[in-house]
Every structure is written in C-alpha cells, then in structure tokens.
Design an enzyme around this catalytic site. Structure first.
Site, PDB file in Angstrom:
ATOM      1  N   GLU A 251       0.832  -1.211   0.000  1.00 43.43           N
ATOM      2  CA  GLU A 251       0.000   0.000   0.000  1.00 43.43           C
ATOM      3  C   GLU A 251       0.863   1.256   0.000  1.00 43.43           C
ATOM      4  OE1 GLU A 251      -4.057  -0.590   2.368  1.00 43.43           O
ATOM      5  OE2 GLU A 251      -2.300  -1.137   3.576  1.00 43.43           O
TER       6      GLU A 251
ATOM      7  N   TYR B  43     -13.102  28.174   0.886  1.00 46.15           N
ATOM      8  CA  TYR B  43     -13.098  26.737   0.601  1.00 46.15           C
ATOM      9  C   TYR B  43     -11.815  26.292  -0.074  1.00 46.15           C
ATOM     10  CZ  TYR B  43     -18.078  28.132   0.386  1.00 46.15           C
ATOM     11  OH  TYR B  43     -19.300  28.694   0.603  1.00 46.15           O
TER      12      TYR B  43
ATOM     13  N   GLU C   9      -7.693   6.384  10.589  1.00 40.55           N
ATOM     14  CA  GLU C   9      -8.038   7.127  11.793  1.00 40.55           C
ATOM     15  C   GLU C   9      -7.040   8.252  12.050  1.00 40.55           C
ATOM     16  OE1 GLU C   9      -9.548   2.864  12.411  1.00 40.55           O
ATOM     17  OE2 GLU C   9      -7.878   3.851  11.406  1.00 40.55           O
TER      18      GLU C   9
ATOM     19  N   LYS D  79     -11.431   4.590   1.799  1.00 36.23           N
ATOM     20  CA  LYS D  79     -10.380   3.872   1.081  1.00 36.23           C
ATOM     21  C   LYS D  79     -11.080   2.806   0.246  1.00 36.23           C
ATOM     22  CE  LYS D  79      -6.028   1.618   2.332  1.00 36.23           C
ATOM     23  NZ  LYS D  79      -5.224   1.254   3.505  1.00 36.23           N
TER      24      LYS D  79
END
Length: 122
Positions: A23, A55, A75, A100
């Site tokens: 990954e 923004y 997290e 993900k």
C-alpha cells in the site's frame, strides 16, 4: 449562536497510506468528505469572503496533509485533518470522513470508511 455547515464532498487524492508495504509503495485513491460547523450569519449578511471560510484554503489544507504525509491508519489521517482545520479556520466543529476504496481484505466490499468529529476546545 447557530451552527451552520459547509461541506466539501468527495475530495479525491492519490496517496500512500496503509499498514502494508505494498500500500505504501504503490499508493492508491482516497476519498475525503469534510463538514465544518460554524456560525455563517455574518458572512451571509455581508456577502464578503473575509467573513466566511475560503473553501479553496480548506481544500489545499486537506490535500497537503493527505498527499505529503504518510499514515498507517485512516483514523490517524482523519484526526490530523480535523486538528488542522480546527487550528487554521474559525470553525466550532469539524467532521472528517476518509474512504479507502481498495482495501487488502479478502472479501467483497465497496470501501472502508472512518469518520471522526472534533470540536474546538474538546
């Protein structure tokens, strides 16, 4: 004081977060939603950007964190984004959702999603 909401929905970034070596080496797509809660009364009445949240600056902050740092866990990525948004912008509360789409799980699912909500001073 009322709490209004500004949401940036489905920001997409390519990054190298994850626990596995593959990954981190290959990288992958991450999708992020960000909701900011604040009082927009003055901005709405004055119609001036200085009284609101820009923004484009929020997007740039999320993009920088997501693409220049590496985290094992979704997290941790979500937490870092929440902390940065609270520290840089005049918001009372923020919710960060990180998705993900491709996870190394033997099974069928659309995505894994982590959501954190953080409040100023708490």
């Amino acid at each position: 004081m009322s709490l209004d909401r500004i949401t940036l929905k489905n920001m997409v970034f390519y990054a190298s977060h994850g626990v596995s070596k593959a990954e981190r080496e290959l990288g992958q797509r991450f999708e992020i939603d960000l909701s900011m809660f604040l009082d927009l009364h003055t901005a709405a009445q004055n119609d001036r950007l200085l009284a609101a949240v820009d923004y484009s600056h929020v997007y740039a902050t999320v993009e920088h964190i997501t693409t220049t740092r590496v985290y094992n866990l979704l997290e941790a990525l979500a937490e870092e984004i929440a902390v940065e948004i609270l520290s840089r912008f005049p918001v009372t509360e923020v919710e960060v959702v990180v998705r993900k789409p491709r996870v190394p799980i033997k099974g069928t699912l659309d995505f894994v999603e982590v959501s954190v909500t953080r409040r100023r001073g708490g």
